[in-house]
Write an enzyme that holds these catalytic residues in place. Structure first.
Site, PDB file in Angstrom:
ATOM      1  N   LYS A  78      16.088  29.982   0.226  1.00  0.00           N
ATOM      2  CA  LYS A  78      15.400  30.318  -1.027  1.00  0.00           C
ATOM      3  C   LYS A  78      15.062  29.016  -1.750  1.00  0.00           C
ATOM      4  O   LYS A  78      15.948  28.184  -1.993  1.00  0.00           O
ATOM      5  CB  LYS A  78      16.343  31.177  -1.865  1.00  0.00           C
TER       6      LYS A  78
HETATM    7  O1  G3P Z   1      16.804  38.088  -7.427  1.00  0.00           O
HETATM    8  C1  G3P Z   1      16.685  37.429  -8.652  1.00  0.00           C
HETATM    9  C2  G3P Z   1      17.544  38.109  -9.646  1.00  0.00           C
HETATM   10  O2  G3P Z   1      18.883  37.872  -9.336  1.00  0.00           O
HETATM   11  C3  G3P Z   1      17.319  37.756 -11.050  1.00  0.00           C
HETATM   12  O3  G3P Z   1      17.763  38.845 -11.772  1.00  0.00           O
HETATM   13  O4  G3P Z   1      18.503  40.060 -13.739  1.00  0.00           O
HETATM   14  O5  G3P Z   1      19.007  37.603 -13.503  1.00  0.00           O
HETATM   15  O6  G3P Z   1      16.699  38.375 -13.991  1.00  0.00           O
HETATM   16  P1  G3P Z   1      17.995  38.715 -13.334  1.00  0.00           P
END
Ligand code: G3P
Length: 217
Positions: free
Chosen positions: A83
């Protein structure tokens, strides 16, 4: 649509994997922090458990160091997807790593223009962050629709991986638009099973069953 789990919590991955619901896993530095585990150890454990792609994120900022870190992460298991962030250096690293046959997930995508560049750089997955766009009153699902339209216009094979999913509606909306993959926290995936009318219906069945005085078996 493929289901990836967005966590480094091995027990949570195992529970969903045992149900056949895990097509892959995504992690990031915040999720590694939350797990309290060593990145190499926990990533290897996840790769041993899950057959599909397991995203592990580089932390370097310049392309050369991203490539070096990406190769170290890719050496953990054959199902690692490296990633990289959607920066100019991240795109360089994407091109180099994908040219060597590694799966690459380009993350932190917030525009269709960024998604075009990721596809051109050979990304296996592009990760638009739905929830974080919604957080600033932009439309995360609309971004998925734009990327779907563009990729379909040119038959580009980069898979749209809807990320930063916060709700069940995000998942159904992403599925309707044609995201190739969603990645969601285990709690959001489990919440898909819930419906107030299911609960209400069960209560009614339980009450009526008690009145029959019967038993099954
Ligand atoms: O896959 C990316 C994700 O983990 C981000 O999620 O909820 O931290 O915006 P969030």
């Amino acid at each position: 649509m493929k289901f990836f789990v967005d966590t480094a919590d091995v027990a949570a991955i195992r529970e969903l994997n045992d149900l056949g619901m895990v097509d892959g896993v995504t992690t990031n530095p915040s999720l590694i922090l939350k797990s309290g585990r060593d990145i190499i150890e926990v990533t290897k454990e996840i790769c041993d458990l899950v057959e599909g792609p397991v995203s592990a994120e580089v932390v370097a900022k310049d392309a050369a160091d991203m490539i070096r870190e990406g190769k170290l992460l890719a050496a953990i298991a054959p199902n690692i997807a490296v990633k990289v962030p959607l920066t100019w250096d991240g795109l360089k690293a994407c091109k180099a790593l994908s040219s060597e046959g590694h799966m690459v997930n380009v993350t932190l995508c917030f525009s269709a223009a960024q998604a075009i560049l990721a596809a051109k750089a050979g990304a296996t997955f592009i990760s638009p962050f739905i929830g974080r766009l919604d957080d600033i009153n932009l439309d995360g699902i609309e971004l998925i629709a734009q990327i779907r339209e563009i990729y379909d216009n040119y038959d580009w094979s980069t898979e749209i991986l809807a990320a930063s999913i916060r709700s069940v509606n995000h998942i159904t909306d992403a599925a309707r638009i044609g995201a190739d993959v969603i990645t969601a926290p285990p709690a959001v995936i489990k919440a898909m099973a819930q419906h107030v009318l299911t609960d209400k219906g069960l209560q009614q069945f339980d009450a009526d069953w008690a009145k029959t005085g019967q038993k099954i078996g």
